[in-house]
Write an enzyme that holds these catalytic residues in place. Sequence first.
Site, PDB file in Angstrom:
ATOM      1  N   HIS A   9       0.803  -1.227   0.000  1.00 47.19           N
ATOM      2  CA  HIS A   9       0.000   0.000   0.000  1.00 47.19           C
ATOM      3  C   HIS A   9       0.834   1.274   0.000  1.00 47.19           C
ATOM      4  CE1 HIS A   9      -3.148  -2.914   0.687  1.00 47.19           C
ATOM      5  NE2 HIS A   9      -3.982  -1.990   0.247  1.00 47.19           N
ATOM      6  N   ARG A  48      -0.129  -3.214 -10.500  1.00 45.96           N
ATOM      7  CA  ARG A  48      -0.903  -2.053 -10.054  1.00 45.96           C
ATOM      8  C   ARG A  48      -0.234  -1.308  -8.895  1.00 45.96           C
ATOM      9  NH1 ARG A  48      -6.060  -4.904  -7.135  1.00 45.96           N
ATOM     10  NH2 ARG A  48      -6.262  -5.906  -9.156  1.00 45.96           N
ATOM     11  N   GLU A  69       4.754 -12.407  -2.767  1.00 43.12           N
ATOM     12  CA  GLU A  69       3.486 -13.023  -3.164  1.00 43.12           C
ATOM     13  C   GLU A  69       3.358 -12.929  -4.676  1.00 43.12           C
ATOM     14  OE1 GLU A  69       0.310 -10.951  -1.327  1.00 43.12           O
ATOM     15  OE2 GLU A  69       1.061 -11.274   0.677  1.00 43.12           O
ATOM     16  N   THR A  99      -8.407  -7.042  -3.803  1.00 41.70           N
ATOM     17  CA  THR A  99      -7.335  -7.730  -3.092  1.00 41.70           C
ATOM     18  C   THR A  99      -7.554  -9.230  -3.245  1.00 41.70           C
ATOM     19  OG1 THR A  99      -6.235  -7.960  -0.949  1.00 41.70           O
ATOM     20  CG2 THR A  99      -8.608  -7.631  -0.888  1.00 41.70           C
ATOM     21  N   GLU A 148      -0.059 -20.508   4.241  1.00 39.34           N
ATOM     22  CA  GLU A 148      -0.556 -19.282   4.871  1.00 39.34           C
ATOM     23  C   GLU A 148      -2.076 -19.364   4.858  1.00 39.34           C
ATOM     24  OE1 GLU A 148       1.180 -15.519   3.759  1.00 39.34           O
ATOM     25  OE2 GLU A 148      -0.602 -14.422   4.426  1.00 39.34           O
ATOM     26  N   GLY A 212      -6.602  -9.187   6.117  1.00 40.86           N
ATOM     27  CA  GLY A 212      -7.643  -8.470   6.862  1.00 40.86           C
ATOM     28  C   GLY A 212      -7.379  -8.351   8.353  1.00 40.86           C
TER      29      GLY A 212
HETATM   30  N1  PXP Z   1      -1.131 -12.438   2.987  1.00 36.91           N
HETATM   31  C1  PXP Z   1      -1.460 -12.580   1.674  1.00 36.91           C
HETATM   32  C2  PXP Z   1      -1.151 -13.867   1.008  1.00 36.91           C
HETATM   33  C3  PXP Z   1      -2.052 -11.512   0.961  1.00 36.91           C
HETATM   34  O1  PXP Z   1      -2.374 -11.668  -0.334  1.00 36.91           O
HETATM   35  C4  PXP Z   1      -2.260 -10.284   1.629  1.00 36.91           C
HETATM   36  C5  PXP Z   1      -2.832  -9.117   0.872  1.00 36.91           C
HETATM   37  O2  PXP Z   1      -1.913  -8.676  -0.078  1.00 36.91           O
HETATM   38  C6  PXP Z   1      -1.885 -10.184   2.983  1.00 36.91           C
HETATM   39  C7  PXP Z   1      -1.344 -11.290   3.637  1.00 36.91           C
HETATM   40  C8  PXP Z   1      -2.061  -8.926   3.756  1.00 36.91           C
HETATM   41  O3  PXP Z   1      -3.430  -8.606   3.847  1.00 36.91           O
HETATM   42  P1  PXP Z   1      -3.856  -7.230   4.463  1.00 36.91           P
HETATM   43  O4  PXP Z   1      -3.319  -6.153   3.583  1.00 36.91           O
HETATM   44  O5  PXP Z   1      -5.355  -7.302   4.446  1.00 36.91           O
HETATM   45  O6  PXP Z   1      -3.293  -7.154   5.850  1.00 36.91           O
END
Ligand code: PXP
Length: 257
Positions: A9, A48, A69, A99, A148, A212
């Site tokens: 972000h 993006r 990721e 997301t 995960e 989340g």
């Molecule tokens: N883990 C994975 C595999 C994700 O795709 C994300 C979102 O990019 C996150 C963790 C982190 O999620 P959040 O931004 O909602 O904390």
Amino acid sequence: MLLGVNIDHIAVLREARKVNDPDVLLASFEAYLAGANQITIHLREDRRHIHETDVKNIITHSKIPVNLECSIDSEIINLVLKLKPSRATLVPEKREELTTEGGLNLEIPNLKEVTRKLQENEIEVSLFIDPTEESIQLAHGLKADWIELHTGAYANTYLMLNSNLANTNYSIKELQKSRKELKELINLELDKIKESAKFGEYLGLKVAAGHGLNYQNVKDIASIPEIKELNIGQSIIARSVFVGLKQAIKEMIECVK
Ligand code: PXP
């Protein structure tokens, strides 16, 4: 409990203006100085937010491991093999989603081959999966190093029950239920995560969780003994707007303790 800080972000904010500010490499240093154990970034097919140059810079300069990721698209996997992060977390990806929406489909034919190729190149493999017994069994069969567990369903239910989300434009339609139903649902989601973590560890998989998670809902997840690592992004970056990134990460570290 280890904390991976997802800094996508920061790049979202940069891309809002397409300038070189805020700098994601600087954000990765701040995360390290605040005590994060890992930097997590997502190289999306549509680029993006995070770009290939960000990944390269962070992998080159980070003092803590980088968890990248990515989807299993062949162009992306070839890049990952070249970039060599410590870990690749394989996630499903849809262009139109805001997301990552659900866990990875573990029955994709070449998943085993992709996993093996990454591991042969000294890249640990984590599979982002829904917390179900079937997914854990399949992840074990694929010889992943990590799973995960997707905490999105738990987190959404938590928000609808315990925050003011239901009274905003962002209320989640499928979760517009009575408080009694939401309470039952959140216990169900939490139980699924607990059972999955236990089963995963039993099968020898290293267990992480994420999606989340925020300063309120993280405690119940962080207290599951089999979960060794959390990857958290949006809530930390959102808080950092008000208190600064280092402070926001330190507060999250206190919460997960
Ligand atoms: N883990 C994975 C595999 C994700 O795709 C994300 C979102 O990019 C996150 C963790 C982190 O999620 P959040 O931004 O909602 O904390």
